[in-house]
Write a protein that holds these residues in place. Structure first.
Motif, PDB file in Angstrom:
ATOM      1  N   HIS A  43      -6.500 -13.680   5.411  1.00  0.00           N
ATOM      2  CA  HIS A  43      -6.505 -12.287   5.848  1.00  0.00           C
ATOM      3  C   HIS A  43      -5.107 -11.690   5.681  1.00  0.00           C
ATOM      4  N   ILE A  44      -4.570 -11.865   4.478  1.00  0.00           N
ATOM      5  CA  ILE A  44      -3.219 -11.427   4.155  1.00  0.00           C
ATOM      6  C   ILE A  44      -3.284 -10.148   3.304  1.00  0.00           C
ATOM      7  N   TYR A  45      -2.498  -9.168   3.667  1.00  0.00           N
ATOM      8  CA  TYR A  45      -2.477  -7.892   2.961  1.00  0.00           C
ATOM      9  C   TYR A  45      -1.035  -7.492   2.650  1.00  0.00           C
ATOM     10  N   THR A  46      -0.865  -6.778   1.551  1.00  0.00           N
ATOM     11  CA  THR A  46       0.441  -6.230   1.187  1.00  0.00           C
ATOM     12  C   THR A  46       0.419  -4.717   1.377  1.00  0.00           C
ATOM     13  N   ILE A  47       1.405  -4.221   2.126  1.00  0.00           N
ATOM     14  CA  ILE A  47       1.638  -2.780   2.218  1.00  0.00           C
ATOM     15  C   ILE A  47       2.735  -2.468   1.210  1.00  0.00           C
ATOM     16  N   GLU A  48       2.345  -1.849   0.119  1.00  0.00           N
ATOM     17  CA  GLU A  48       3.291  -1.560  -0.961  1.00  0.00           C
ATOM     18  C   GLU A  48       3.921  -0.183  -0.720  1.00  0.00           C
ATOM     19  N   THR A  49       5.231  -0.171  -0.477  1.00  0.00           N
ATOM     20  CA  THR A  49       5.933   1.087  -0.249  1.00  0.00           C
ATOM     21  C   THR A  49       6.905   1.356  -1.391  1.00  0.00           C
ATOM     22  N   GLU A  50       7.459   2.539  -1.406  1.00  0.00           N
ATOM     23  CA  GLU A  50       8.393   2.889  -2.474  1.00  0.00           C
ATOM     24  C   GLU A  50       9.739   2.187  -2.345  1.00  0.00           C
ATOM     25  N   VAL A  51       9.993   1.519  -1.217  1.00  0.00           N
ATOM     26  CA  VAL A  51      11.254   0.793  -1.060  1.00  0.00           C
ATOM     27  C   VAL A  51      11.056  -0.723  -1.024  1.00  0.00           C
ATOM     28  N   GLY A  52       9.809  -1.182  -1.139  1.00  0.00           N
ATOM     29  CA  GLY A  52       9.551  -2.620  -1.130  1.00  0.00           C
ATOM     30  C   GLY A  52       8.251  -2.943  -0.417  1.00  0.00           C
ATOM     31  N   ASP A  53       7.847  -4.205  -0.503  1.00  0.00           N
ATOM     32  CA  ASP A  53       6.560  -4.639   0.043  1.00  0.00           C
ATOM     33  C   ASP A  53       6.712  -5.255   1.429  1.00  0.00           C
ATOM     34  N   ILE A  54       5.712  -4.987   2.267  1.00  0.00           N
ATOM     35  CA  ILE A  54       5.596  -5.602   3.587  1.00  0.00           C
ATOM     36  C   ILE A  54       4.282  -6.369   3.599  1.00  0.00           C
ATOM     37  N   VAL A  55       4.348  -7.679   3.802  1.00  0.00           N
ATOM     38  CA  VAL A  55       3.151  -8.516   3.793  1.00  0.00           C
ATOM     39  C   VAL A  55       2.755  -8.828   5.233  1.00  0.00           C
ATOM     40  N   ILE A  56       1.485  -8.580   5.556  1.00  0.00           N
ATOM     41  CA  ILE A  56       1.022  -8.795   6.928  1.00  0.00           C
ATOM     42  C   ILE A  56      -0.201  -9.701   6.949  1.00  0.00           C
ATOM     43  N   GLN A  57      -0.404 -10.343   8.080  1.00  0.00           N
ATOM     44  CA  GLN A  57      -1.624 -11.108   8.342  1.00  0.00           C
ATOM     45  C   GLN A  57      -2.347 -10.417   9.496  1.00  0.00           C
ATOM     46  N   VAL A  58      -3.671 -10.234   9.366  1.00  0.00           N
ATOM     47  CA  VAL A  58      -4.448  -9.617  10.436  1.00  0.00           C
ATOM     48  C   VAL A  58      -5.393 -10.646  11.049  1.00  0.00           C
TER      49      VAL A  58
END
Length: 210
Positions: A43-58
């Motif tokens: 349940h891993i997701y990447t939040i792709e932003t214009e300054v870099g990626d944030i990877v989260i687990q839900v």
């Protein structure tokens, strides 16, 4: 007959072998447990932003309603207007007696938001607002929809019975950052007008890794 246990040196040696063997087995078990934990990382997701990626687990088992809401936004694949737009630091909340540190974003803007969801409290889910926790922003309980935030450092005042919100219901945590806290802190350090970022950080997309 030779009596093994009447020879002190041999007894000591036998004892050492038992200890070493036990230690080795413990290390083997620990290694196996670590491997199992790695396999169960899902349940891993990447939040792709214009300054870099944030990877989260839900955590769908712990917070099923809140995670389903998150997953629906991801499945819709509509991030028009999505951004990190608010940052809260100790120095920009002068009227709040209970200080917090978070960055706040939204999945989408305006009419694209899904209906509000039932509030899942931390005393029911067991997901506390620790450093890197991902949680839902809200007004009254049951009003959370598209806005979410990420904690910087532990924020117990956002948990159930915390004092940040007068109703004491806390906020609905549903995941955590596993990579990219440097990006979270970079966003938090951005120039602000009050608590609003002067330049919002665009969320390009959110997608599932596994």
């Amino acid at each position: 007959m030779f009596n093994f246990f009447k020879t002190p040196a041999l007894v000591f040696g036998f004892f050492c072998l038992l200890v070493l063997n036990s230690s080795f087995k413990c290390k083997e078990k620990t290694g196996a447990e670590t491997t199992v934990q790695d396999v169960e990382l899902k349940h891993i997701y990447t939040i792709e932003t214009e300054v870099g990626d944030i990877v989260i687990q839900v955590y769908p088992k712990k917070a099923p309603i809140t995670v389903k809401n998150f997953q629906q936004y991801v499945e819709n694949e509509n991030f028009e207007g999505a951004s990190f737009y608010r940052v809260v630091r100790v120095d920009n909340q002068p009227v709040n007696p209970k200080k917090i540190e978070v960055i706040q974003g939204n999945f989408v803007a305006g009419d694209l938001a899904l209906p509000p969801i039932v509030h899942e409290t931390t005393n029911n889910t067991g997901i506390l607002h620790k450093n890197g926790t991902v949680s839902m922003a809200r007004l009254a309980p049951g009003t959370a929809s598209a806005a979410f935030f990420i904690c910087i450092n532990d924020q117990p005042e956002l948990d159930f019975e915390g004092k940040r919100n007068p109703d004491g219901q806390g906020f609905a945590a549903f995941g955590k950052v596993i990579e990219g806290m440097d990006i979270v802190k970079q966003i938090q350090s951005g120039e602000t007008d009050g608590q609003s970022l002067v330049k919002e950080i665009k969320i390009k997309r959110i997608y599932k890794l596994k």
